[in-house]
Each structure stands twice: as C-alpha cells, then as structure tokens.
Design an enzyme around this catalytic site. Structure first.
Site, PDB file in Angstrom:
ATOM      1  N   ASP A 247      -1.070   1.211  -0.138  1.00 41.72           N
ATOM      2  CA  ASP A 247      -0.098   0.756   0.854  1.00 41.72           C
ATOM      3  C   ASP A 247       1.274   0.545   0.228  1.00 41.72           C
ATOM      4  OD1 ASP A 247      -2.019   0.746   2.803  1.00 41.72           O
ATOM      5  OD2 ASP A 247      -2.399  -1.410   2.709  1.00 41.72           O
ATOM      6  N   LYS A 269       1.723   0.947   5.351  1.00 38.05           N
ATOM      7  CA  LYS A 269       1.999   0.350   6.656  1.00 38.05           C
ATOM      8  C   LYS A 269       3.026  -0.762   6.478  1.00 38.05           C
ATOM      9  CE  LYS A 269      -2.776   1.011   8.189  1.00 38.05           C
ATOM     10  NZ  LYS A 269      -3.283   1.467   6.893  1.00 38.05           N
TER      11      LYS A 269
END
Length: 471
Positions: A247, A269
């Site tokens: 991420d 994200k």
C-alpha cells in the site's frame, strides 16, 4: 584458518571448571545446556552456583586445584582471576592432552567458545578467532534476527523423516530436491505457524504423491513508517517473498527490506482513491498463490486494524488458498509514542478508543455520545477529511471544546509533524496536515510538550500558533 570449527558432544561427559565466580557461572550455564557433567574446583562458590550444587546440578570440589583432578575429564575451563593458577591449569591440561580454555586469555586456549545462535538442534557458531569478539557478537545479533525460532522444531521434524525419505528416494540429488522444496514451501510455513501436525502431513503427502509448488498468502503489518518498528517475523517473511503487494502507507525504508528479486506491485489506497479496486487486489493475491508463489500482502500499521486485511483473507479462505498473518505496530500506538503522547494515563485517561474516519456510506453512524465521554483517548484513523464533522459532533454530544487534540502527520518517520490545539480548532489543524495523519483527542495530549523525545518532533506550540494564524 586459525581454528577448525567443531561441535563437541558433551552429554554425560565430565568437564572440570576451575573457579567459582561470575565468569565460571556463565561458562557453566553453557556447559549445562549441552548436557555436560560439571565439576567445580573452588574454595567458595557464587550464590547461584551454590544453589545448583544444592540441587545436584553440579559437583563441588571445595579445595585447591590439583593436577590429578584432570585425569578423568574431557575438557577443562580455567575461570579464575589468578593468572599464575590459570597458567598452571593450562600447562597441566596440555600435558595430559586435555582440551583447555582459559577464559579471556587466547594464548592459553586449545579451544575457544564461539558466539552461538541456538535453534537446537540447529546451531550456528560465529568466531573471530579471538581477534574481535564484539564483532562476532554483533554478527550473532544479526543472524538471530534472521532465523525464526521455529527452525529448531523444523529440524527435529525433518530428522524424524530422514530414514523414510532415504528409503523412498534412493538418489542424493533426489533427496536434496525434496528437502529444498520442503524448506522453501508449505512445510516451512506451517512449522513457522506452529502447526506441526499439518506440516508433517505435507511431507507425508509429498512422499506419497509429489505435488507442484504450493503458494500461500502472508498478510504482514509493516508498522507506521519507521522501518525499525517492523517485527522480526515480518522481516523474515519479506525475505522469503516471491511477490509483494503493498500500500501507499508502507514506507520506503520498509520496502527496502523486501527480498531484492521479489516482484513488487503497488495496490495503494488512500481515503476515497483506490489505485487498485479491493476485489482486484483480492484476486491478484489468489492468482499469484495458485501459481505456487509466496505472496506477501504488505500493509501499513497492523493489517487487522482498519486495513481491510480481514476482507482479503475471507477471499483467500473462500478460494482455498492457505494464509498466515504477521501483526504489526498500529499507527495509534506507534505515532503517539513517537509524539510523546501516552494513550492512557492514570491522571487523564482510563481507556483508549480506535475509530476510523473513513467508514462505509451505508454503515451505522458513530455512537457520538459514547465517543464524547471524558477521561478517554480517541485515536482517529483517516479522519482529516472529516475533522470538522468530528469536532462538531463531539462538542455537540458533550465533549468540552477546549479538550486537547493533536494531529500527528507521518508518525514515526523522519518528517513527522505534530500539531496540537483544542477540539474546536481540530479542523484548522487537520486541513493542511501532510498525509497520512492520525487525530488524537483527549487530555493526554497536553503531555506532548513534556514527553516529546523523537528528534524530528516539532515544537507543538509554535506550530499551533502558525496554523491558527494562517486560518
């Protein structure tokens, strides 16, 4: 090569230690771990040695050293502060061709003790031949961090299968390939997870009907940013990865620790903006694992605290793909610690509540009355975009508008920033805070100036003034 590395079998063998002090105590502890029958020559004993003698764990010869004491021993250690006595022990032992070690006196040693990494029955020994013992110790510490505690049990299980595998696989090359596959695959993963029975079943199945490579998904918490907060288990797993899906929250310092030839895929994200849709990430994890790869899903903080790790593992479970979880240091713990803000404190907060500011649109609203209670600390993840609503709701439900608050940006990293203020200024503080940021609400925040220790922590009062003035 100054010394030939050897491993001595000392079980039930007689060993003589001359000296009864603290140095002797350390050596005797090592000898006892190896199963030696220890006799100690000393007029007085260290209290811990005296206790061992009372338990029958060693034999005490409360007398002066005599050469005849060497006649029936396998090896000798001199651990006294008397240089002349140490020399005498060395000479007498050499004359009888006994292995002898005079502690911290290399010329008077026919053998030396290495630094040891103990994963019995797997043992790693490191020696500088007496030239740089501190260097050997530092190397031992590095190796300790790389070798899982499960290696010892894994070696024991493998030893139990050796004869059967030798009978079933007649060639040396065939056996080598079998074990390389086992130690790099599902067998090793199950042993690391503590599931010995399932690991043995994997070996049984491989013997009966060799399978193709078996992949798995390992969910790893990368911590809040500082690579030093990564767990040892997390580091070990990252060094075994074939593919890493990570991420945006994972720091460059942590990514640098991934195995060099592993494929790295960013599925990052941020609140309201997904580089890769969650269902696509789930499918990628499953597909790579079905190709026989070890897939590490690297997530900032802890994967089970607002990280959607549970959703990813639900998909893996439904697909029949094996998985493991390695927890990490969550931001609420790491960032507040680096900001000098204790989550709980007897004088200010008896509980801490973790809340996400980025919730599903169709989910139940927060119990604001519960969150607004005093004498508790709120740690709010992904809350900067809703800081105004959070502030308004907490005040409307009874939290004092002057309650101390902090916005910790990029917590635990070199560019960490800590902005402090009061609940009625939370939106101003959060508006321009670099991401990722954690919101902290509670009386404990007032301890920040007193307890801030991280060198990159910013002067909270000056920052607060500048932010408020900008508003």
């Amino acid at each position: 090569m100054e010394y030939l590395p050897l491993f001595a079998q000392l079980k039930q063998r007689p060993v003589l230690v001359v000296g009864g002090g603290e140095v002797a105590l350390r050596k005797i502890a090592l000898l006892r771990r190896a199963g030696a029958c220890v006799s100690v020559v000393a007029k007085k004993l260290h209290p811990e040695l005296a206790a061992l003698e009372q338990e029958g764990a060693l034999r005490w010869l409360a007398q002066s050293f005599e050469p005849a004491q060497l006649d029936a021993v396998f090896l000798v250690i001199a651990a006294t502060s008397d240089a002349a006595l140490n020399r005498r022990v060395f000479d007498e032992a050499n004359a009888r061709q006994r292995l002898v070690n005079v502690v911290d006196d290399q010329p008077l040693c026919s053998f030396i003790f290495p630094s040891i990494v103990d994963r019995s029955p797997l043992i790693v020994a490191i020696s500088s031949s007496g030239n740089a013992p501190v260097l050997a110790r530092l190397l031992r510490e590095k190796i300790e961090s790389l070798l899982p505690a499960s290696l010892g049990r894994m070696a024991e299980v493998a030893g139990g299968f050796r004869d059967r595998i030798k009978a079933r696989i007649p060639t040396t090359d065939g056996r080598r390939r079998f074990w390389e596959k086992a130690f790099r695959g599902r067998f090793a993963s199950l042993m690391a997870a503590g599931d010995t029975r399932a690991a043995e079943a994997v070996l049984e199945a491989e013997l009966d009907a060799p399978q193709g490579p078996q992949g798995e998904i390992i969910l790893v918490g990368a911590g809040p940013g500082d690579a030093g907060l990564l767990t040892l288990r997390g580091l070990q797993v990252m060094q075994q990865a074939d593919v890493v899906l990570y991420d945006h929250l994972v720091s460059d310092g942590v990514l640098d620790l991934v195995r060099r030839d592993a494929d790295r895929i960013c599925v990052g994200k941020r609140a309201g903006a997904h580089a890769v849709a969650q269902h696509e990430t789930n499918q990628m994890l499953i597909d790579f694992a079905r190709e026989g790869k070890t897939v590490v899903r690297l997530k900032g903080g802890d994967p089970f605290i607002f990280g959607r790790g549970g959703e990813e593992l639900e998909a893996a479970k439904a697909a029949g793909v094996p998985f493991q979880v390695v927890p990490g240091v969550t931001a609420a713990s790491g960032a507040t610690a680096y900001a000098g803000i204790p989550l709980t404190h007897r004088d200010y907060a008896q509980s801490a509540v973790f809340v996400t500011g980025h919730y599903k649109p169709d989910s139940e609203p927060f119990d604001w009355a519960l969150l607004a209670k005093s004498r508790q600390t709120l740690a709010i993840y992904m809350g900067t975009m809703k800081a105004a609503e959070i502030s308004q709701q907490l005040i409307a439900h009874g939290r004092d508008a002057t309650t101390p608050v902090a916005v910790i940006s990029r917590g635990t990293r070199e560019d960490q920033r800590v902005l402090t203020g009061t609940l009625d200024t939370l939106n101003i503080l959060a508006k321009d805070a670099p991401m990722p940021a954690l919101l902290v609400v509670g009386e404990v925040v007032q301890l920040h100036q007193q307890l801030a220790w991280f060198q990159h922590s910013t002067d909270a009062e000056n920052l607060r003034s500048s932010v408020v003035n900008l508003a």
